[in-house]
Design a protein around this motif. Sequence first.
Motif, PDB file in Angstrom:
ATOM      1  N   VAL A  28       0.835  -1.208   0.000  1.00  0.00           N
ATOM      2  CA  VAL A  28       0.000   0.000   0.000  1.00  0.00           C
ATOM      3  C   VAL A  28       0.870   1.258   0.000  1.00  0.00           C
ATOM      4  O   VAL A  28       0.535   2.259   0.633  1.00  0.00           O
ATOM      5  N   ALA A  29       2.001   1.215  -0.713  1.00  0.00           N
ATOM      6  CA  ALA A  29       2.935   2.346  -0.717  1.00  0.00           C
ATOM      7  C   ALA A  29       2.305   3.624  -1.238  1.00  0.00           C
ATOM      8  O   ALA A  29       2.720   4.731  -0.850  1.00  0.00           O
ATOM      9  N   ASP A  30       1.299   3.493  -2.104  1.00  0.00           N
ATOM     10  CA  ASP A  30       0.636   4.695  -2.621  1.00  0.00           C
ATOM     11  C   ASP A  30      -0.207   5.375  -1.563  1.00  0.00           C
ATOM     12  O   ASP A  30      -0.561   6.555  -1.696  1.00  0.00           O
ATOM     13  N   ILE A  31      -0.544   4.636  -0.489  1.00  0.00           N
ATOM     14  CA  ILE A  31      -1.287   5.215   0.633  1.00  0.00           C
ATOM     15  C   ILE A  31      -0.331   5.590   1.761  1.00  0.00           C
ATOM     16  O   ILE A  31      -0.329   6.719   2.256  1.00  0.00           O
ATOM     17  N   ALA A  32       0.484   4.616   2.173  1.00  0.00           N
ATOM     18  CA  ALA A  32       1.445   4.838   3.258  1.00  0.00           C
ATOM     19  C   ALA A  32       2.644   3.918   3.048  1.00  0.00           C
ATOM     20  O   ALA A  32       2.480   2.695   3.065  1.00  0.00           O
ATOM     21  N   LEU A  39       0.562   5.935  10.886  1.00  0.00           N
ATOM     22  CA  LEU A  39       0.187   6.386  12.224  1.00  0.00           C
ATOM     23  C   LEU A  39       0.284   7.898  12.348  1.00  0.00           C
ATOM     24  O   LEU A  39      -0.530   8.535  13.034  1.00  0.00           O
ATOM     25  N   ASP A  40       1.267   8.499  11.684  1.00  0.00           N
ATOM     26  CA  ASP A  40       1.400   9.960  11.702  1.00  0.00           C
ATOM     27  C   ASP A  40       0.199  10.643  11.055  1.00  0.00           C
ATOM     28  O   ASP A  40      -0.098  11.813  11.350  1.00  0.00           O
ATOM     29  N   ASN A  41      -0.457   9.916  10.151  1.00  0.00           N
ATOM     30  CA  ASN A  41      -1.588  10.482   9.398  1.00  0.00           C
ATOM     31  C   ASN A  41      -2.818   9.584   9.528  1.00  0.00           C
ATOM     32  O   ASN A  41      -3.567   9.399   8.578  1.00  0.00           O
ATOM     33  N   TRP A  42      -3.020   9.032  10.699  1.00  0.00           N
ATOM     34  CA  TRP A  42      -4.007   7.968  10.895  1.00  0.00           C
ATOM     35  C   TRP A  42      -5.423   8.391  10.538  1.00  0.00           C
ATOM     36  O   TRP A  42      -6.164   7.654   9.880  1.00  0.00           O
ATOM     37  N   VAL A 145      -0.023  -2.225  22.835  1.00  0.00           N
ATOM     38  CA  VAL A 145      -0.848  -1.387  21.968  1.00  0.00           C
ATOM     39  C   VAL A 145       0.015  -0.298  21.353  1.00  0.00           C
ATOM     40  O   VAL A 145       1.069   0.069  21.896  1.00  0.00           O
ATOM     41  N   ILE A 146      -0.415   0.188  20.189  1.00  0.00           N
ATOM     42  CA  ILE A 146       0.221   1.329  19.527  1.00  0.00           C
ATOM     43  C   ILE A 146      -0.781   2.475  19.505  1.00  0.00           C
ATOM     44  O   ILE A 146      -1.956   2.275  19.164  1.00  0.00           O
ATOM     45  N   THR A 147      -0.326   3.666  19.836  1.00  0.00           N
ATOM     46  CA  THR A 147      -1.217   4.819  19.919  1.00  0.00           C
ATOM     47  C   THR A 147      -0.998   5.786  18.758  1.00  0.00           C
ATOM     48  O   THR A 147       0.005   5.738  18.053  1.00  0.00           O
ATOM     49  N   ASP A 148      -1.967   6.680  18.586  1.00  0.00           N
ATOM     50  CA  ASP A 148      -1.745   7.881  17.783  1.00  0.00           C
ATOM     51  C   ASP A 148      -1.196   8.940  18.732  1.00  0.00           C
ATOM     52  O   ASP A 148      -0.674   8.614  19.803  1.00  0.00           O
ATOM     53  N   ASP A 149      -1.292  10.218  18.386  1.00  0.00           N
ATOM     54  CA  ASP A 149      -0.813  11.267  19.284  1.00  0.00           C
ATOM     55  C   ASP A 149      -1.688  11.339  20.531  1.00  0.00           C
ATOM     56  O   ASP A 149      -2.910  11.503  20.432  1.00  0.00           O
ATOM     57  N   VAL A 150      -1.056  11.229  21.689  1.00  0.00           N
ATOM     58  CA  VAL A 150      -1.771  11.243  22.970  1.00  0.00           C
ATOM     59  C   VAL A 150      -1.390  12.505  23.723  1.00  0.00           C
ATOM     60  O   VAL A 150      -0.201  12.750  23.969  1.00  0.00           O
ATOM     61  N   PRO A 151      -2.349  13.340  24.105  1.00  0.00           N
ATOM     62  CA  PRO A 151      -2.000  14.567  24.823  1.00  0.00           C
ATOM     63  C   PRO A 151      -1.527  14.287  26.246  1.00  0.00           C
ATOM     64  O   PRO A 151      -1.963  13.331  26.888  1.00  0.00           O
TER      65      PRO A 151
END
Length: 326
Positions: A28-32, A39-42, A145-151
């Motif tokens: 899926v290189a054309d997507i990510a 994850l940076d652009n989840w 678990v893997i997270t996105d950006d967590v405040p």
Amino acid sequence: MKLATIKDGSRDGCLVVVNKALNKAVKVADIAPTLQYALDNWQALAPRLSEMYLALNQGALAGAFAFDETQCHSPLPRAYQWADGSAYVNHVELVRKARGAEMPATFWTDPLMYQGGSDSFIGPRDDIALGSEDWGIDFEAEVAVITDDVPMGVSAEDAGQHIKLIMLVNDVSLRGLIPGELAKGFGFFQSKPSSSFSPVAITPDELGDAWQGGKVQLPLVSHLNGKLFGEPQCGVDMTFNFDTLVAHAAKTRPLGAGAIVGSGTISNYDRSKGSSCLAEVRMLETLEFGAPKTPFMKFGDRVRIEMLDARGQSLFGAIDQQVVKG
């Protein structure tokens, strides 16, 4: 949705979407190009990746190829953050009991957590290369678990929405080096070499009813040299769920997208389910016999860690590794 990273000669590998049966994948290189990029652009990319996953399972993608777990990196070959908790406090209690130490009451209300090295994870089918058997080589079967950006300062009630992916972990430990390091008062470093993660990372919805209350309600199965070692239930006796662990990690700092938070060794009070590391077995032997009988791993020993759904289908693929002299 199921995602993996295939080795392609680059440092961070190539992101692929894997089907539910774990036998087909598509690039899926054309997507990510990488999982970290996804994850940076989840928020923007997850729906597109999910569409690919649906089409792959329907057999509607011409570019699909046979998925080979032996060609996988850990889903994140390296990460900005790897923090491992100790959510199964009965395991901690057992460790301290075996050496005659009382456990502070705060251990039941405030999670233990250490910051591991995250710049060089091992592939799930790659050898564990180490310098000496005298270091007390042990495996630890865990969930992460893997997270996105967590405040920073996120509440446990809100932390769960930041959990995007789930993996299995072999948190390799060198038990012979731990006491000396802890005695210095600065925690683990040399005693915690590179960890490895399952071939596939999955979104929580893939678990269905087995993902409840921030816990995985399934057994984690470990084999040592082809013999069943343990299959404790991950959702049982887990004092701190993943929501709480993520909130704990983010108490004084934000977590960047791609942060990995581990559960610690899976452990049940019901010892008939076996254990998830050699240290626990040795502690139980010490309490019963006065000394451990089970040795730590030797060069040539092999560990396999896997989780199956109710139908016996592997969910994450298998961590299957041999210890070798580095």
